[in-house]
Motif scaffolding. Structure first.
Motif, PDB file in Angstrom:
ATOM      1  N   ALA A   3       0.768  -1.232   0.000  1.00 33.82           N
ATOM      2  CA  ALA A   3       0.000   0.000   0.000  1.00 33.82           C
ATOM      3  C   ALA A   3       0.799   1.283   0.000  1.00 33.82           C
ATOM      4  N   VAL A  44      -6.589   1.216   3.024  1.00 34.13           N
ATOM      5  CA  VAL A  44      -6.962   1.765   1.722  1.00 34.13           C
ATOM      6  C   VAL A  44      -8.238   2.570   1.932  1.00 34.13           C
ATOM      7  N   THR A  63      -2.108  -1.273  -3.981  1.00 30.20           N
ATOM      8  CA  THR A  63      -3.457  -1.446  -3.436  1.00 30.20           C
ATOM      9  C   THR A  63      -3.853  -2.917  -3.454  1.00 30.20           C
TER      10      THR A  63
END
Length: 187
Positions: A3, A44, A63
């Motif tokens: 991420a 996220v 992601t």
């Protein structure tokens, strides 16, 4: 590869895997997890995750890795069929093979890191390890707090359940193989 990346990440899905959003929704619902809970666990944004599930956003590799870790699954479990190429802020990987071996799944990738680029990846789920063999260039990789360095013909491995990094600080692009080992989570 997850991420939090340095630099601007390009689209993860260079080829294929058009229904990644539907697959994420299916896996999330199968686990009885709300959209908000998955967004929190993956770190996220809820709007990003909602757009991914609706098919209105093309997710980055970072992601996808964060969502896979939050679901305690290998990256390829989100991608049906797996695309040929995925890209992050610095890392470009091409899936070569997925091996299911009892309680463990392995993903084997061809990896390229262009010279001068760096990527910071958040932690995978507990028990995941990454293994890299460098064919050309110099790679700095491994835990953010204690990176490893490998040149042509060298091999490095680390527990990838901590933030880790990939960088090509030398004058040449890095070409390497990346093997990610995921222990299967008992449900």
């Amino acid at each position: 590869m997850d991420a939090a990346s340095e630099g601007v990440a390009g689209p993860a899905l260079a080829e294929g895997a058009a229904d990644v959003g539907g697959r994420v929704r299916e896996l999330r619902e199968r686990r009885g997890m709300s959209l908000s809970e998955l967004a929190r666990r993956a770190a996220v944004g809820k709007a990003t995750l909602s757009g991914l599930e609706a098919g209105t956003r093309n997710p980055t590799l970072d992601t996808l890795q964060a969502v896979a870790a939050a679901l305690e699954l290998p990256l390829t479990a989100l991608l049906s069929p797996p695309p040929a190429t995925l890209s992050g802020a610095a890392v470009q990987i091409q899936l070569l093979r997925v091996f299911d071996d009892g309680p463990v799944t392995y993903e084997l990738y061809r990896m390229r890191v262009p010279t001068g680029l760096a990527q910071r990846s958040s932690a995978h789920q507990v028990g995941v390890t990454e293994h890299v063999t460098v064919f050309s260039g110099v790679l700095e990789t491994g835990p953010v707090d204690d990176p490893l360095r490998a040149g042509p013909g060298e091999y490095v491995e680390w527990a990838a359940d901590v933030p880790h990094t990939y960088a090509a600080p030398g004058p040449d692009d890095v070409l390497a193989s990346l093997l990610i080992r995921y222990p299967r989570v008992a449900r």
